[in-house]
Scaffold this active site. Structure first.
Site: not given
Ligand code: LMR
Length: 398
Positions: A134, A215, A250
């Site tokens: 992420w 996570d 979510k």
């Molecule tokens: C995403 O990855 O799109 C979500 O978790 C929102 C974010 O805060 O990035």
């Protein structure tokens, strides 16, 4: 800078967060048929993200019954933390006296608190993170002063998981190193470890005495609420210690309410309260006390059997809808067939950066720079349009 120069001049350019920049670019695009498949938000068949019915019902109860807005304290709503713990951990582990937890502002707050805990209380001050991950993971740990060690994980162009490479890298990790793991529905890769794969990860984590930081931001949107917690529970059972950063964004659809929690399993009951204080101190200096609304809503849902049932049914419906969309996406082209084996809201398309930019420029279709697509943002009606735009770029063409 000279003493009389205007302040904040001479700043150097900083790279903007890719997903936040994508949100702004999408908003600025005037084309009426633009398509937002960027930020990770669940959408229904009409492209809307409605408030879940169980959440609405709990909010009504909350407005009627809440007697005060007085502070709850640094741990937040402790009943929320206690009841929610049973969802990822199961009832027995949730009641384990080695487990302590606190409410955090979203999953990001939980991750930042975990990072502060690692920075202040471990000697290596290092976290292993798989590539890709992420967009915000590395900045969060860096901001807390934790060193990042990368291990291989997934290649989007071949859609292949490199578990051997991951385990081989972790064999070089030392005691007290942290290991960040996506509990389910990997963001951005969509991969979900099988129980056998979790065994291998838990084995190396326990042998090398690593601190797993799970996570868990999509529980219930992958294989189901219980199955999505498998890795978390296994690591709890096998490892001396464990941190769980949880998000209700979510699975309760609470996005902007910033509703999360951080749990830590202490090695023994005697050290649990010291670990709790070590978590409270960085929380106090970062946000002092967390926002209440989202946590109160989740607590009310979990207090009442009727609302819990309604929430579970809605979540299951969302999960099945995303699975159906994933299937339709995978059916578009043989190069997308690998997406079938994946779960959750995201998939990384096997396309080049040029293709990502062309989708944006020529078709108004917004996906993340790394090729991540929000499957949950699709509708059956717009999948053919995506397929037509993608066709020139798939299967080794262009
Ligand atoms: C995403 O990855 O799109 C979500 O978790 C929102 C974010 O805060 O990035």
């Amino acid at each position: 800078m000279t003493a009389d120069a205007p302040l904040f001049t001479g700043l150097t350019d900083q790279a903007a967060d890719g997903l936040l920049a994508l949100m702004l670019a999408y908003r600025a695009d005037a084309r009426p048929d633009k398509l937002d498949l960027g930020i990770g938000v669940y959408r229904d068949d009409n492209g809307a993200t409605p408030v879940m019915a169980a959440v609405k019902a709990a909010e009504r109860l909350l407005v009627e019954a809440q007697p005060t807005k007085v502070y709850l304290g640094v741990d937040g709503d402790v009943d929320y933390v206690r009841r929610l713990a049973a969802i990822p951990f199961g009832a027995d582990r949730a009641a384990d006296e080695r487990l302590i937890g606190m409410q955090t502002p979203g999953g990001t707050g939980a991750l930042r608190l975990a990072a502060e805990l690692i920075a202040a209380n471990t000697a290596p001050r290092r976290v292993w993170i798989g590539a890709p991950t992420w967009a915000n993971h590395i900045p969060i740990f860096r901001a807390a002063g934790v060193e990042i060690a990368a291990h291989p994980l997934f290649d989007p162009l071949t859609q292949s998981l490199d578990l051997d490479g991951m385990v081989a890298a972790l064999e070089t990790a030392g005691a007290g190193d942290a290991l960040l793991l996506h509990g389910c529905c990997h963001n951005p890769a969509g991969i979900d470890f099988t129980p056998d794969q979790w065994e291998r990860i838990a084995d190396v984590a326990a042998r090398r005495r690593l601190i797993p930081i799970v996570d868990l931001a999509y529980q219930g949107l992958g294989r189901g609420l219980e199955a999505d917690a498998h890795g978390t529970r296994l690591l709890f059972d096998r490892c001396e210690t464990l941190l769980l950063a949880y998000s209700c964004d979510k699975n309760f659809g609470l996005y902007r309410e910033r509703t999360g929690a951080l749990w830590a399993k202490a090695p023994d009951a005697a050290s649990a309260s010291r670990l709790h204080i070590a978590m409270r101190n960085p929380a106090r200096s970062a946000w002092s006390m967390p926002p209440d609304h989202g946590a109160a809503v989740v607590r009310i849902i979990l207090e009442r059997d009727d609302l819990t049932r309604e929430w579970r049914a809605e979540l299951e419906q969302m999960r099945l809808r995303v699975l159906g969309l994933r299937e339709s996406l995978a059916a578009l082209h043989p190069a997308l067939a690998g997406l079938r084996a994946q779960t959750g809201m995201f998939a990384m398309l096997p396309i080049s950066h040029d293709a990502v930019m062309a989708l944006r420029r020529d078709h108004g279709i917004y996906i993340a720079d790394d090729g991540r697509l929000n499957v949950a943002g699709l509708t059956e009606a717009n999948i053919p349009r995506l397929g037509a735009a993608l066709a020139p770029w798939l299967g080794g063409r262009r």
